[in-house]
Design a protein around this motif. Sequence first.
Motif, PDB file in Angstrom:
ATOM      1  N   LEU A 362       0.831  -1.209   0.000  1.00  0.00           N
ATOM      2  CA  LEU A 362       0.000   0.000   0.000  1.00  0.00           C
ATOM      3  C   LEU A 362       0.862   1.254   0.000  1.00  0.00           C
ATOM      4  O   LEU A 362       0.557   2.244  -0.680  1.00  0.00           O
ATOM      5  N   LEU A 363       1.954   1.226   0.779  1.00  0.00           N
ATOM      6  CA  LEU A 363       2.864   2.381   0.786  1.00  0.00           C
ATOM      7  C   LEU A 363       3.500   2.586  -0.579  1.00  0.00           C
ATOM      8  O   LEU A 363       3.682   3.724  -1.047  1.00  0.00           O
ATOM      9  N   ALA A 364       3.863   1.474  -1.222  1.00  0.00           N
ATOM     10  CA  ALA A 364       4.487   1.568  -2.549  1.00  0.00           C
ATOM     11  C   ALA A 364       3.527   2.152  -3.580  1.00  0.00           C
ATOM     12  O   ALA A 364       3.947   2.766  -4.570  1.00  0.00           O
ATOM     13  N   ARG A 365       2.200   1.966  -3.365  1.00  0.00           N
ATOM     14  CA  ARG A 365       1.204   2.505  -4.296  1.00  0.00           C
ATOM     15  C   ARG A 365       0.888   3.961  -4.011  1.00  0.00           C
ATOM     16  O   ARG A 365       0.079   4.575  -4.717  1.00  0.00           O
ATOM     17  N   GLY A 366       1.481   4.498  -2.953  1.00  0.00           N
ATOM     18  CA  GLY A 366       1.295   5.914  -2.661  1.00  0.00           C
ATOM     19  C   GLY A 366       0.246   6.208  -1.624  1.00  0.00           C
ATOM     20  O   GLY A 366      -0.099   7.380  -1.413  1.00  0.00           O
ATOM     21  N   GLU A 367      -0.276   5.187  -0.954  1.00  0.00           N
ATOM     22  CA  GLU A 367      -1.261   5.421   0.101  1.00  0.00           C
ATOM     23  C   GLU A 367      -0.599   6.195   1.251  1.00  0.00           C
ATOM     24  O   GLU A 367       0.586   6.035   1.526  1.00  0.00           O
ATOM     25  N   SER A 368      -1.379   7.010   1.942  1.00  0.00           N
ATOM     26  CA  SER A 368      -0.832   7.805   3.042  1.00  0.00           C
ATOM     27  C   SER A 368      -0.460   6.892   4.210  1.00  0.00           C
ATOM     28  O   SER A 368      -1.105   5.857   4.428  1.00  0.00           O
ATOM     29  N   PRO A 369       0.594   7.257   4.958  1.00  0.00           N
ATOM     30  CA  PRO A 369       0.993   6.438   6.110  1.00  0.00           C
ATOM     31  C   PRO A 369      -0.146   6.230   7.108  1.00  0.00           C
ATOM     32  O   PRO A 369      -0.275   5.162   7.704  1.00  0.00           O
ATOM     33  N   GLU A 370      -0.970   7.284   7.308  1.00  0.00           N
ATOM     34  CA  GLU A 370      -2.078   7.151   8.242  1.00  0.00           C
ATOM     35  C   GLU A 370      -3.035   6.053   7.791  1.00  0.00           C
ATOM     36  O   GLU A 370      -3.515   5.244   8.592  1.00  0.00           O
ATOM     37  N   ARG A 371      -3.351   6.030   6.481  1.00  0.00           N
ATOM     38  CA  ARG A 371      -4.265   5.028   5.932  1.00  0.00           C
ATOM     39  C   ARG A 371      -3.657   3.612   6.057  1.00  0.00           C
ATOM     40  O   ARG A 371      -4.338   2.646   6.414  1.00  0.00           O
ATOM     41  N   VAL A 372      -2.347   3.500   5.791  1.00  0.00           N
ATOM     42  CA  VAL A 372      -1.672   2.208   5.862  1.00  0.00           C
ATOM     43  C   VAL A 372      -1.669   1.673   7.291  1.00  0.00           C
ATOM     44  O   VAL A 372      -1.929   0.484   7.529  1.00  0.00           O
TER      45      VAL A 372
END
Length: 417
Positions: A362-372
């Motif tokens: 998810l982080l690699a796809r650009g999701e925000s750290p809060e969301r991850v």
Amino acid sequence: MQLFALGLNHHSAPIAIRERVSFQPERLGQALLSLTNAKPVREAAILSTCNRTELYYASDDPQSAADWLADFHRLSLNDISPYLYSYPQREAVRHVFRVASGLDSMVLGEPQILGQVKEAARQAEEAGTLGTLLHKLFQRTFAVAKEVRTTTAIGANTVSMAAAAVHLSERIFERVSDQQVLFVGAGEMVELCAAHFAGAKPRRLTIANRTEVRAQGLAERFGGDVIRLDAVGDVLHRYDVVVSCTGSPLPIVGLGMVERAIKARRHRPMVMVDLAVPRDIEREVADLDDVFLYTVDDLAQVVESGLESRQAAVIEAESIIDSQVDGFLHWVEARDAVPTIRALREHAESLRQTEMERALKLLARGESPERVLEVLSHGLANKLMHAPTQYLNRSEGERLGEAMRVLHHLFDLNRRG
């Protein structure tokens, strides 16, 4: 796998039975390997003394050791089973602690038994039959025996087999200092007896042994002389007191030998103390009019001094032992739980790794750290709760109530609620 103790002793069996199941020191290694290789016994140690033969072992089949004991000595189990005692785990641990502390000895509180238990553990370790469970048991046993001896009066007013042998001689002869004493053998018991007799300053002290080097050391220590074991018959008539304790499987001193000695002594009395099991002196010798023959069982009748103080210490010693039994069994139970704890941790780690990999994607796809972090925590919580939730949902009736109690206790829900 459970711990067990099986055996017989001076309380449960007469000497005639004990000598039939005793183990010669040179055969202990062979016996231990036979016990652990041929039967479902994982770990084993054998304690064999003049007063007891006991097997300490770990197995899933307690009966196998009794069968093996009878087979090894070529006896029928029916012949010895009336004299055998068998203790399962808690009672077995308590029994070993009591034995090493001198609470189960013929002479209450005698110190020699602790050394004999240590030797049994050493022999088992040397034979490769002392596994983790028995190793821990013996280490705890030695610590318990030390605590009992240092914090109670169980060893006060020491009375030993050796002292009893001197006492018996003094019943027949007014003064040991006027007598000549012969020791047959040069082991620990003979050494202890020689020390006690030497204190009474006998007119002569002689050691007869197969190995002259060992005998020479004792003779020099106590101011005595040495003869060969095969020369005993020729010189027996010269001695007023004979104390024998060897590891021979057959009698060393026979009826005919003693009859010739008595004749040469012109029927002057002779005291003979046989501390060996099997016996060194033929039992028929006791029927001779001028011979006073005593066995290890007879010595119990002359052990009186110090018993009152030792009996008073028994209650305190038993309390120490009971506490230490609980401590050891807690270790055993904790050890049994280790595989389950390991499996539980491995399961949790697997779930963590799965959710971590998902979070990294998810982080690699650009999701925000809060969301991850939100997805990671929810995913991990759901997976960790899946199994207990399913366990609760599948339970019915009485099982449901038990399941609820287990989960409340496991997750400390009562305090949280």
